[in-house]
Design a protein around this motif. Structure first.
Motif, PDB file in Angstrom:
ATOM      1  N   ILE A 288       0.871  -1.188   0.013  1.00 22.71           N
ATOM      2  CA  ILE A 288      -0.061  -0.113  -0.048  1.00 22.71           C
ATOM      3  C   ILE A 288       0.804   1.178   0.018  1.00 22.71           C
ATOM      4  CG2 ILE A 288      -1.654   1.468   1.273  1.00 22.71           C
ATOM      5  CD1 ILE A 288      -2.957  -1.173   2.411  1.00 22.71           C
ATOM      6  N   GLN A 305       1.778   6.592   4.926  1.00 19.32           N
ATOM      7  CA  GLN A 305       2.006   5.212   5.401  1.00 19.32           C
ATOM      8  C   GLN A 305       2.940   4.844   6.121  1.00 19.32           C
ATOM      9  OE1 GLN A 305      -1.036   3.409   4.516  1.00 19.32           O
ATOM     10  NE2 GLN A 305      -1.570   5.450   4.099  1.00 19.32           N
TER      11      GLN A 305
ATOM     12  N   ASP B  35      -4.165   1.035  -9.261  1.00 23.02           N
ATOM     13  CA  ASP B  35      -4.719   1.924  -8.412  1.00 23.02           C
ATOM     14  C   ASP B  35      -5.380   1.641  -6.999  1.00 23.02           C
ATOM     15  OD1 ASP B  35      -6.829   1.442  -9.486  1.00 23.02           O
ATOM     16  OD2 ASP B  35      -7.181   3.139 -10.633  1.00 23.02           O
ATOM     17  N   TYR B  37      -3.734   0.473  -4.515  1.00 22.31           N
ATOM     18  CA  TYR B  37      -3.094   0.862  -3.172  1.00 22.31           C
ATOM     19  C   TYR B  37      -3.267   2.216  -2.830  1.00 22.31           C
ATOM     20  CZ  TYR B  37      -0.862  -3.392  -4.530  1.00 22.31           C
ATOM     21  OH  TYR B  37      -0.828  -4.823  -4.866  1.00 22.31           O
ATOM     22  N   ILE B  38      -3.555   3.308  -3.886  1.00 20.31           N
ATOM     23  CA  ILE B  38      -3.614   4.677  -3.363  1.00 20.31           C
ATOM     24  C   ILE B  38      -5.196   4.739  -2.597  1.00 20.31           C
ATOM     25  CG2 ILE B  38      -4.919   5.414  -5.429  1.00 20.31           C
ATOM     26  CD1 ILE B  38      -2.797   7.678  -3.573  1.00 20.31           C
ATOM     27  N   SER B  40      -6.286   2.163  -0.794  1.00 15.02           N
ATOM     28  CA  SER B  40      -6.279   1.776   0.561  1.00 15.02           C
ATOM     29  C   SER B  40      -5.315   2.447   1.359  1.00 15.02           C
ATOM     30  CB  SER B  40      -5.349   0.123   0.315  1.00 15.02           C
ATOM     31  OG  SER B  40      -5.889  -0.676  -0.601  1.00 15.02           O
ATOM     32  N   ALA B  41      -4.595   3.390   1.006  1.00 16.39           N
ATOM     33  CA  ALA B  41      -3.738   4.057   1.530  1.00 16.39           C
ATOM     34  C   ALA B  41      -4.496   5.260   2.165  1.00 16.39           C
ATOM     35  CB  ALA B  41      -2.655   4.891   0.648  1.00 16.39           C
ATOM     36  N   ASN B  42      -5.617   5.892   1.464  1.00 19.81           N
ATOM     37  CA  ASN B  42      -6.476   6.538   1.797  1.00 19.81           C
ATOM     38  C   ASN B  42      -7.288   6.070   3.113  1.00 19.81           C
ATOM     39  OD1 ASN B  42      -5.580   8.776   0.423  1.00 19.81           O
ATOM     40  ND2 ASN B  42      -6.899   8.554  -1.133  1.00 19.81           N
ATOM     41  N   ASN B  44      -6.408   3.704   5.080  1.00 16.21           N
ATOM     42  CA  ASN B  44      -5.649   3.662   6.241  1.00 16.21           C
ATOM     43  C   ASN B  44      -5.651   4.954   7.011  1.00 16.21           C
ATOM     44  OD1 ASN B  44      -4.648   1.227   6.272  1.00 16.21           O
ATOM     45  ND2 ASN B  44      -2.647   1.518   5.220  1.00 16.21           N
ATOM     46  N   VAL B  45      -5.382   6.249   6.532  1.00 14.72           N
ATOM     47  CA  VAL B  45      -5.282   7.363   7.195  1.00 14.72           C
ATOM     48  C   VAL B  45      -6.225   8.441   7.096  1.00 14.72           C
ATOM     49  CG1 VAL B  45      -2.572   7.206   6.848  1.00 14.72           C
ATOM     50  CG2 VAL B  45      -3.904   8.343   5.200  1.00 14.72           C
ATOM     51  N   VAL B 206      -6.785  13.152   9.473  1.00 18.44           N
ATOM     52  CA  VAL B 206      -5.644  12.145   9.236  1.00 18.44           C
ATOM     53  C   VAL B 206      -5.509  11.181  10.774  1.00 18.44           C
ATOM     54  CG1 VAL B 206      -3.181  11.682   8.781  1.00 18.44           C
ATOM     55  CG2 VAL B 206      -4.694  13.455   7.620  1.00 18.44           C
ATOM     56  N   VAL B 209      -1.564   4.802  12.724  1.00 14.76           N
ATOM     57  CA  VAL B 209      -1.895   3.317  12.697  1.00 14.76           C
ATOM     58  C   VAL B 209      -2.582   3.025  13.764  1.00 14.76           C
ATOM     59  CG1 VAL B 209       0.237   2.645  13.848  1.00 14.76           C
ATOM     60  CG2 VAL B 209      -0.933   0.838  12.172  1.00 14.76           C
TER      61      VAL B 209
END
Lengths: 422, 605
Positions: A288, A305, B35, B37-38, B40-42, B44-45, B206, B209
């Motif tokens: 990711i 990340q 695309d 992963y972007i 999933s990244a969003n 995430n945070v 934002v 983890v």
């Protein structure tokens, strides 16, 4: 013949030193980005990892200078003693070492840890080069090859006993050195074939795999039965038995020999294990982070990340995630090009050596770095199982930085003195 | 000897290049081509926090508050963040059992592990204070303030409507809504949803983890503020509405009162009704089920807009006006009434006792059935030289023009068309060319297949009060500011019937109250014009209908009262209408006895 100049830098290969310097500095900047937080903005803050890394870098520069100052004959002459010291340190660490996350491979000196297995890489390289360069040694001879293999696998076995599987596997990179200096190709191919077969057996039905092996080996034997010797037939049968044997011992090895976490890492790799919160978490978060960098990256210090701790071990084993996320594909391309350039340069420089010792040592350096580079970045990209080994010059940590610095600078010293060898 | 293997350097160089290329190809795939992963990244945070705006208030025409908001708190859960805690204590705090707790968490998890889901909706202010102190012990749960609708006067339940959680089907159709949002489901809440709801705001935060808040995303560049809903001023007169509901106690039926000069609805009473506060918050679904189960009273049925009755004798006015306009009737046209209208073969449309013959005005005053059978026959048969069918269609078009047979399409949620049967219908029913004016003679006196809604009848009354035009009835008079008139519905609809005909009918309707069929609606101080009606009901006692407006000159209120199963129009509907008029025009009721009799009358048994 040209005499060595007065300064330590005479005849050094500036390309290698420049590549080294660029990688170390990029590593430092990325460690800063990986652990960056708003409260500790000063990159020189020595309470933080990047501040410490700066000190390690300073010490590495001093180490490099010392290596260049020492008489070049030392490395060849003392290779047995250095190797012996390395082995002793591996045994001592087993007795008095500190256990960190399951492996007993660290000396604790004050607040600072030293990992002897990192340094054994260059002592092994030295001794292996010394052995290969001995006049009557011929690696095509099984007896000589066995001795060379022993030099490699003795320290590897000790490291394995410390439960540091990753560092132990690194030593298999020396097989490439042996190959370059005469080891028959089959000894390189057979282990590779066994590893591939092992992975295949985990994915494909065993009977089908057995059938395929049989077909590949039996059909040529029958087809060319008049042209081949009895010995070749026996060899084919032996290979077939070895192959089938591998296939059927996979389950045993997989379930009894491998540790649970190693098993899981294999399963993650072949796609059997998809628990993204458990065993697959690291790889998923790594992908990711890197994938979200897109073409040009999110910008320096803008990686969410890595900055917000989604990626584990982000300053050490997974440092490449920071590169991928913040610098994107273009930045990754630059870093990979730098590594490939360094490796190619080492091979080219090795090839210009007059002494087999320097040449063999150079190959040792290249193969160790290549293995780290391929496995570490391959791991962050989900191409190989998670094996916890650092990215040379990049990853945070004094031991590995110094060990790689010594490894490379002994070679630079050998190269700088190449005219002194007869 | 090693020199002999120099060629093997190429093997190693190729290996280095191969590994480098393999890594680059893989990088290209995950960084440039894929695309996911972007995203999933969003995930995430980034945390998208909805900022709910306050829903607009609703006032009556005099500024009295009909609907407002009260603070409530939704207990939200993010399943991924739940850690082990004292489940029993938590359940006791909320008053649920552990089984329910597990089910709710599972349901939330099924929706999303990462996103907040409403765990326990609308906790009252008192319970919230209690809960808030202890919430820190239960990771994964937090409280989101929301607002609940409140109805201080508890009137006009059907008209104001109610809100509820948006359905999955609606979310699919209108992506503005997210699961757990509220949406107007009926009444004003539905018709004016987009004005009342305002606009949701969004805060993007934002998190790291551990889901700790790390600040706003890009200094809040993408944050939006919620925009509060806009207030509405209903045309309802809260006092009149409440009085109407009082009068209709224990009766089925409805009252619709309209201000003729604007089409604004002053009262829209449906009975039986319910307290709108029942359909708010946690208790909504339980109460809704309870109301829906009440099949005897059908309190959820909005009679004023949805119930369809035969208009009965009130419809004679329509036929009189059409006849006058067509020249088929003259003010002096007279028909004799021998107690009924013979259809041949022994069938008779009966009439009640009155003097005979009578002229047009008297026919309204005494509601003579025979007169209108004659009139209707002439309208249909002389309307077109071609056929009954053409004559009928011409008549139907004129009736349509009065507002019957179709919706007004203003802001009345859930109104129905009513029914003026088409010629095709009679073709199907009788066979093509096998019906004539006799077959449909019931239409002459507003019986038969015809169906009209109370609001349509009230509109007829307003049209007469206006002497020939109407503004479509609507419920909201101003949006945003009390004095900003809702011009959207101020489109004058003028009938092509001459004013003098209306004047004649109005005179007749005055006589109805003064000395006709509805003397019960007579008041000394106010000149009321009205017309009784009785809707035949095959299922029981006839429905009592009365339409009226007052004062005769410059009328300020026109209304329709229907009381089901109450018999003749004069008995219940007319007195109730006159009380409504008195209430609206004088704000005080002189006739206490009549009021008491009407309020206490129980026709529900």
């Amino acid at each position: 013949m040209e005499r060595a100049g007065r300064t330590i830098f005479s005849n050094v290969d500036w390309i290698l030193i420049s590549l080294y310097a660029i990688l170390v500095i990029l590593g430092w900047l990325n460690i800063y980005a990986a652990v960056f937080d708003e409260q500790h903005k000063n990159i020189f803050d020595i309470t933080q990892q990047y501040g410490k890394q700066m000190i390690w870098i300073g010490a590495a520069v001093i180490l490099a200078a010392i290596i260049l100052l020492i008489d070049v004959k030392f490395y060849s002459a003392f290779s047995y003693i250095l190797y012996g010291l390395g082995i002793i340190s591996l045994i001592i660490v087993f007795i008095i070492g500190k256990e960190i996350s399951g492996s007993r491979s660290w000396f604790q000196v004050g607040g600072f840890g030293v990992q002897p297995s990192e340094f054994v890489k260059f002592t092994t390289s030295l001794l292996l080069a010394r052995y290969i360069s001995t006049l009557h040694i011929d690696l095509q001879k099984t007896r000589h090859l066995m001795v060379a293999l022993l030099i490699i696998f003795f320290p590897a076995a000790l490291i394995l006993l410390q439960n540091d599987t990753g560092s132990a596997i690194v030593f298999s990179a020396f097989m490439l050195v042996l190959f370059r200096f005469g080891m028959p190709l089959k000894y390189l191919l057979i282990p590779v074939a066994i590893v591939l077969l092992f992975l295949l057996s985990l994915m494909v039905d065993k009977l089908i795999l057995t059938g395929i092996i049989a077909l590949i080996l039996i059909i040529p034997v029958i087809r060319f039965r008049r042209k081949i010797s009895r010995k070749q037939v026996v060899a084919a049968i032996l290979i077939a038995l070895l192959g089938v044997g591998t296939v059927f011992t996979v389950d045993f090895v997989f379930h009894r020999v491998l540790e649970p976490h190693q098993r899981q890492r294999m399963e993650v790799l072949i796609g059997k294990e998809t628990d993204l919160k458990g065993a697959g978490y690291n790889i998923n978060q790594s992908l990711i982070a890197i994938g979200s960098g897109r073409l040009t990256g999110k910008g320096y210090l803008q990686g969410t990340q890595t900055k917000y701790d989604f990626v584990p071990e982000q300053s050490t084993d997974f440092i490449f995630c920071t590169v991928g996320e913040e610098w994107g594909f273009l930045g990754s391309l630059v870093v990979i090009a730098l590594f490939v350039g360094l490796l190619v340069r080492i091979i080219l420089v090795a090839e210009r050596q007059r002494s087999i010792f320097s040449q063999a040592y150079g190959y040792g350096v290249a193969c160790i770095l290549l293995f780290h580079f391929a496995i570490n970045i391959g791991m962050t990209l989900g191409l190989v199982p998670v094996i916890g080994i650092p990215l040379p010059f990049f990853s945070y940590g004094g031991s590995s930085l110094w060990a790689f610095t010594i490894l490379l600078f002994i070679f630079i010293k050998l190269d700088a003195s190449r005219y002194e060898f007869l | 000897m090693s020199r002999g293997f120099t060629a093997r350097k190429y093997f190693i160089l190729v290996l280095i290049a191969g590994i480098g290329s393999a890594l680059l190809i893989r990088l290209f795939f995950i960084q440039v081509i894929a695309d996911k992963y972007i995203l999933s990244a969003n995930n995430n945070v980034l945390r998208y926090i909805t900022q709910y705006p306050a829903r607009g208030f609703v006032y009556d025409r005099n500024g009295k508050l009909l609907v407002y908001n009260e603070a409530a708190y939704d207990l939200m859960v993010i399943p991924r963040q739940i850690r082990d805690f004292d489940t029993t204590g938590f359940c006791r705090l909320l008053g649920i059992d552990v089984q329910t707790f597990i089910e709710k968490v599972e349901k939330a998890r099924k929706y999303s592990s990462y996103r907040p889901t409403i765990f326990f909706p609308q906790i009252s202010k008192e319970n919230y204070g209690f809960l808030e102190e202890k919430l820190f012990r239960f990771p994964g749960f937090y409280v989101q303030p929301r607002t609940l609708r409140k109805y201080p006067l508890a009137i006009a339940a059907h008209t104001v409507g109610y809100i509820g959680e948006v359905s999955p089907a609606m979310i699919e159709r209108k992506p503005y809504y997210k699961s757990g949002d509220y949406i107007g489901i009926s009444g004003i809440e539905k018709s004016y949803e987009e004005i009342l709801r305002g606009k949701k705001g969004m805060k993007i935060r934002v998190v790291d983890v551990h889901n700790r808040d790390m600040g706003s995303f890009q200094e809040g560049k993408y944050d939006t503020l919620p925009v509060a809903g806009i207030g509405l001023w209903a045309s309802l007169d809260a006092d009149l509405q409440a009085y109407g509901e009082l009068l209709m106690t224990n009766k089925k039926g409805s009252i619709v009162a309209i201000e003729p000069s604007s089409g604004e609805i002053l009262a829209l009473v449906t009975s039986p009704s319910y307290d709108p506060n029942l359909l708010v918050g946690q208790v909504r679904s339980r109460n809704y089920a309870m109301l829906a189960r009440d099949t005897a009273r059908i309190p959820l049925f909005n009679r004023a807009l949805m119930a369809q009755y035969p208009p009965g004798s009130t419809f004679k006015i329509v036929n009189a006006l059409i006849g006058l306009h067509e020249g088929i009737l003259k003010p002096t046209t007279a028909f004799g009434c021998p107690g009924g209208f013979s259809l041949g073969s022994g069938k008779v449309v009966k009439c009640h006792a009155h003097f005979s013959p009578l002229q047009l005005k008297q026919s309204i005053q005494f509601s003579c059935n025979t007169y209108y059978c004659h009139a209707f026959r002439n309208i249909i048969d002389k309307g077109s030289r071609k056929s009954t069918r053409a004559g009928y269609e011409k008549w139907r078009k004129q009736v349509w023009d009065f507002g019957f047979g179709h919706k007004f399409e203003t802001d009345l949620a859930n109104e129905l068309n009513g029914n003026i049967p088409s010629a095709d219908y009679y073709d199907r029913f009788h066979g093509k060319n096998r019906w004539n004016s006799y077959s449909i003679i019931s239409l002459a006196i507003g019986q038969g297949e015809i169906g009209v809604t109370p609001v349509q009848l009230a509109n007829l009354c307003a049209t007469i009060a206006n002497r020939g035009f109407y503004y479509p009835p609507h419920i909201i008079r101003a949006i945003g500011k009390a004095d900003s008139l809702n011009s959207k519905f101020l489109k004058k609809h003028v009938l092509n019937i001459e004013k003098e005909h209306f004047d004649l009918v109005v005179d007749a309707m005055e006589d109805v109250v003064l000395a006709g069929t509805a003397t019960g609606a007579r008041m000394d101080s106010i000149s009321v014009c009205g017309k009784t009606g009785t809707a035949q009901n095959p299922h029981g006692k006839d429905h009592s209908i009365f339409i009226a407006f007052a004062p005769k000159d410059n009328p300020r209120i026109a209304l329709c009262v229907i009381v089901e199963n109450a018999g003749f129009g004069a008995t219940w509907a007319a007195p109730i209408a006159s009380l409504m008029i008195e209430k609206y025009l004088t704000r005080k009721i002189q006739r206490q006895d009549l009021e008491t009799r009407m309020v206490e009358g129980n026709l529900l048994r």
